[in-house]
Design a protein around this motif. Sequence first.
Motif, PDB file in Angstrom:
ATOM      1  N   CYS A 122     -51.400 -49.437  -5.959  1.00 32.09           N
ATOM      2  CA  CYS A 122     -50.853 -50.798  -5.931  1.00 32.09           C
ATOM      3  C   CYS A 122     -51.341 -51.577  -4.700  1.00 32.09           C
ATOM      4  O   CYS A 122     -51.959 -51.033  -3.786  1.00 32.09           O
ATOM      5  N   CYS A 125     -50.566 -50.425  -1.138  1.00 33.17           N
ATOM      6  CA  CYS A 125     -51.086 -49.125  -0.682  1.00 33.17           C
ATOM      7  C   CYS A 125     -52.609 -49.077  -0.552  1.00 33.17           C
ATOM      8  O   CYS A 125     -53.137 -48.176   0.097  1.00 33.17           O
ATOM      9  N   CYS A 174     -47.282 -46.507  -9.119  1.00 29.93           N
ATOM     10  CA  CYS A 174     -48.420 -46.486  -8.193  1.00 29.93           C
ATOM     11  C   CYS A 174     -48.834 -45.033  -7.986  1.00 29.93           C
ATOM     12  O   CYS A 174     -47.994 -44.191  -7.629  1.00 29.93           O
ATOM     13  N   GLU A 177     -48.143 -43.709  -4.391  1.00 27.72           N
ATOM     14  CA  GLU A 177     -46.739 -43.531  -3.992  1.00 27.72           C
ATOM     15  C   GLU A 177     -46.050 -42.411  -4.748  1.00 27.72           C
ATOM     16  O   GLU A 177     -45.089 -41.823  -4.251  1.00 27.72           O
TER      17      GLU A 177
END
Length: 206
Positions: A122, A125, A174, A177
């Motif tokens: 995402c 990040c 994501c 993550e």
Amino acid sequence: MWGRIDEGFYLVGENFEIRVSRNPISLDLNLIQTHGARVVIYKGQREDIGDGALTDRVGVVLGVKTADCFPIFLISKFAVGVLHAGWRGSIRGIALEGLMAMYENFGVKPEEITVIFGPGICGKCYEVGEEVAELFGKFAIPKGNGKYLLDLYGYNRRIFESYGVKLIVPPPACTYEDPFLFSHRRGDKGRLYNTVKMKGYASDIL
Ligand SMILES: [Zn+2]
């Protein structure tokens, strides 16, 4: 609309079935991905070079492998497909190539396509350097330390919207993550299998 299953995610519609899985899924076409923008039409070949594949053949399973890059599914009543979009493929125009191939081969216009983003890294990040950031304009935000945060989803989404796509489903997660998903940036060697199966011809898409 995305659902979670043990090995990843799924999304099923009237004429298609999408799966994102940590485990290998059997594919009809083995795509040799090059971070380019070549979209191939499945005509029974076992292998081809490209970063996207489309089909109108019922029962066929197409797929791309990713770890932070976005799988992007193109769904319509008469044809389906999937694209592999990292920053290189995105800049080289994989989104528009996918739309053009849908129209030229199957007569499907952008407004008749539902675009579904699978999991990828995402915009909070995805850190990139200036030489990459300057290719993406407002979709790369300076962090202040000489690095930038790149919103690859937003960049590709805007391209689909600008060519007339009306229905866009955002990514379910994501990859960076979510420790369950494979992330190249996090050091994972594994790849997610992102597949779409054409189940038939539909009266409605979703
Ligand atoms: Zn993230």
